[in-house]
Design a protein around this motif. Structure first.
Motif, mmCIF file in Angstrom:
data_model
loop_
_atom_site.group_PDB
_atom_site.id
_atom_site.type_symbol
_atom_site.label_atom_id
_atom_site.label_comp_id
_atom_site.label_asym_id
_atom_site.label_seq_id
_atom_site.Cartn_x
_atom_site.Cartn_y
_atom_site.Cartn_z
ATOM 1 N N HIS A 126 -10.548 32.413 -23.032
ATOM 2 C CA HIS A 126 -10.835 32.037 -24.414
ATOM 3 C C HIS A 126 -11.966 32.862 -25.039
ATOM 4 O O HIS A 126 -12.212 32.722 -26.244
ATOM 5 N N SER A 127 -12.626 33.671 -24.265
ATOM 6 C CA SER A 127 -13.666 34.541 -24.814
ATOM 7 C C SER A 127 -13.121 35.327 -25.989
ATOM 8 O O SER A 127 -12.021 35.891 -25.924
ATOM 9 N N GLU A 128 -13.876 35.369 -27.078
ATOM 10 C CA GLU A 128 -13.404 36.158 -28.216
ATOM 11 C C GLU A 128 -13.304 37.632 -27.862
ATOM 12 O O GLU A 128 -12.422 38.337 -28.338
ATOM 13 N N LYS A 129 -14.214 38.093 -27.029
ATOM 14 C CA LYS A 129 -14.259 39.505 -26.663
ATOM 15 C C LYS A 129 -13.502 39.734 -25.356
ATOM 16 O O LYS A 129 -13.502 38.866 -24.476
ATOM 17 N N PRO A 130 -12.854 40.879 -25.227
ATOM 18 C CA PRO A 130 -12.049 41.142 -24.030
ATOM 19 C C PRO A 130 -12.884 41.119 -22.757
ATOM 20 O O PRO A 130 -14.063 41.490 -22.749
ATOM 21 N N VAL A 131 -12.239 40.694 -21.668
ATOM 22 C CA VAL A 131 -12.856 40.668 -20.351
ATOM 23 C C VAL A 131 -12.033 41.553 -19.419
ATOM 24 O O VAL A 131 -10.816 41.362 -19.272
ATOM 25 N N VAL A 132 -12.675 42.522 -18.797
ATOM 26 C CA VAL A 132 -12.030 43.380 -17.807
ATOM 27 C C VAL A 132 -12.644 43.068 -16.455
ATOM 28 O O VAL A 132 -13.874 43.081 -16.297
ATOM 29 N N CYS A 133 -11.810 42.776 -15.466
ATOM 30 C CA CYS A 133 -12.268 42.381 -14.136
ATOM 31 C C CYS A 133 -12.022 43.520 -13.151
ATOM 32 O O CYS A 133 -10.945 44.131 -13.153
ATOM 33 N N LYS A 134 -12.995 43.770 -12.301
ATOM 34 C CA LYS A 134 -12.869 44.764 -11.231
ATOM 35 C C LYS A 134 -12.823 44.037 -9.897
ATOM 36 O O LYS A 134 -13.706 43.243 -9.581
#
Length: 304
Positions: A126-134
């Protein structure tokens, strides 16, 4: 952010970096981790300088799931804190008493506790900003909740990702596997508890990219920098637009069911037997005995 116990938070340029930071415990999930995760995500969302969130883990792997050495071996569910009032569904003693074999079990006490963890993990979605996971090393069990609630996943070729607790003592509470890889592939993994390597995760569509371990950081940073060039308002709109399709498929309803089922798995005859074996011989022994019949204990790839 100075009070964080399970992770670190830092901003470099336009990137907010959330790093799981309990390496001696495989970044195992404690009851405080989902709350701290949501706090960090919110911090990034209200920071006008941040365009994208990077999620990763310190140590030999991303996350080995819930810290079950405590909860399976001793039935401890965490320490007391102001966030877990005495007598509430978050009180460790309440949860322990609700998991005594032969006693009365209140499924809603279990659900009330676990659903709050789901909300913490879903703060990434739900974060407005994108989340990239490593992901490097291992990302199993509850660790997959964080990886799959992120928007994009970049993974090491030799990583191990999957949900072995599907075999006993667990159900995916965020229930997002179907929305990431489809029905048949999700069944293939959850009917067996098998794991994928990073290369396989990319081939199956679970990860957007896989890379050799020595190139993982570089590939991760390249993607982050490209996203960070975008205006924040465009990123927010693109994410909202795409996430609506997932929500319209009934994700919330499925998560309610998955979270209730997770409680049930710990109160079946097999679930009690697993917990009692862990208390008797140790969690690692119980997991080895669970996985040995499948021939994949400690392995990164499933036996296709």
């Amino acid at each position: 952010m100075d009070t964080l116990k399970t992770m670190t938070y830092a901003v470099t340029g336009r990137i907010a970096r959330i790093t799981l930071n309990r390496p001696s415990r495989g970044n195992g999930i404690t009851m405080g981790l989902p709350r701290e995760l949501a706090e960090c995500v919110e911090r990034a969302n209200i920071d006008p300088a941040v365009h994208v969130i990077a999620l990763s883990g310190n140590g030999t792997g991303f996350c080995g799931g819930y810290d079950l050495v405590d909860s399976a071996e001793s039935m401890a569910i965490g320490e007391e804190s102001p966030y877990r009032p005495k007598g509430s569904v978050l009180d460790p003693r309440v949860q322990m008493q609700n998991h005594v074999p032969g006693s009365q079990w209140d499924p809603m006490t279990d659900y009330a506790m676990m659903s709050r963890n789901v909300k913490g993990f879903m703060s990434l979605f739900h974060s407005e900003k994108p989340v990239v996971c490593k992901v490097h090393g291992f990302c199993v069990a509850g660790g997959t909740d964080m990886a799959l609630c992120s928007d994009l996943l970049v993974i090491a070729d030799d990583a191990k990702i999957g949900y072995p607790p599907a075999r006993v003592w667990g159900s995916p509470t965020t229930s997002i596997w179907f929305h990431r890889i489809g029905l048949e592939k999700s069944k293939r993994l959850l009917f067996t508890g098998d794991c994928l390597s990073g290369k396989e995760a990319k081939e199956w569509g679970l990860a957007i990219e896989s890379a050799p371990p020595d190139q993982l950081d570089a590939r991760f940073e390249i993607l982050l920098e490209r996203i960070a060039r975008m205006p924040v308002n465009q990123l927010v709109m693109m994410k909202l637009l795409l996430n609506q399709s997932v929500m319209s498929q009934g994700l919330h309803s499925t998560q309610v069911l998955g979270t209730v089922f997770d409680g049930i798995t710990r109160h079946t005859p097999e679930g009690y037997a697993f917990q009692q074996r862990a208390a008797e011989a140790g969690f690692r022994t119980a997991v080895r005995e669970r996985d040995e019949p499948f021939g994949d204990f400690g392995l990164s790839t499933f036996k296709g």
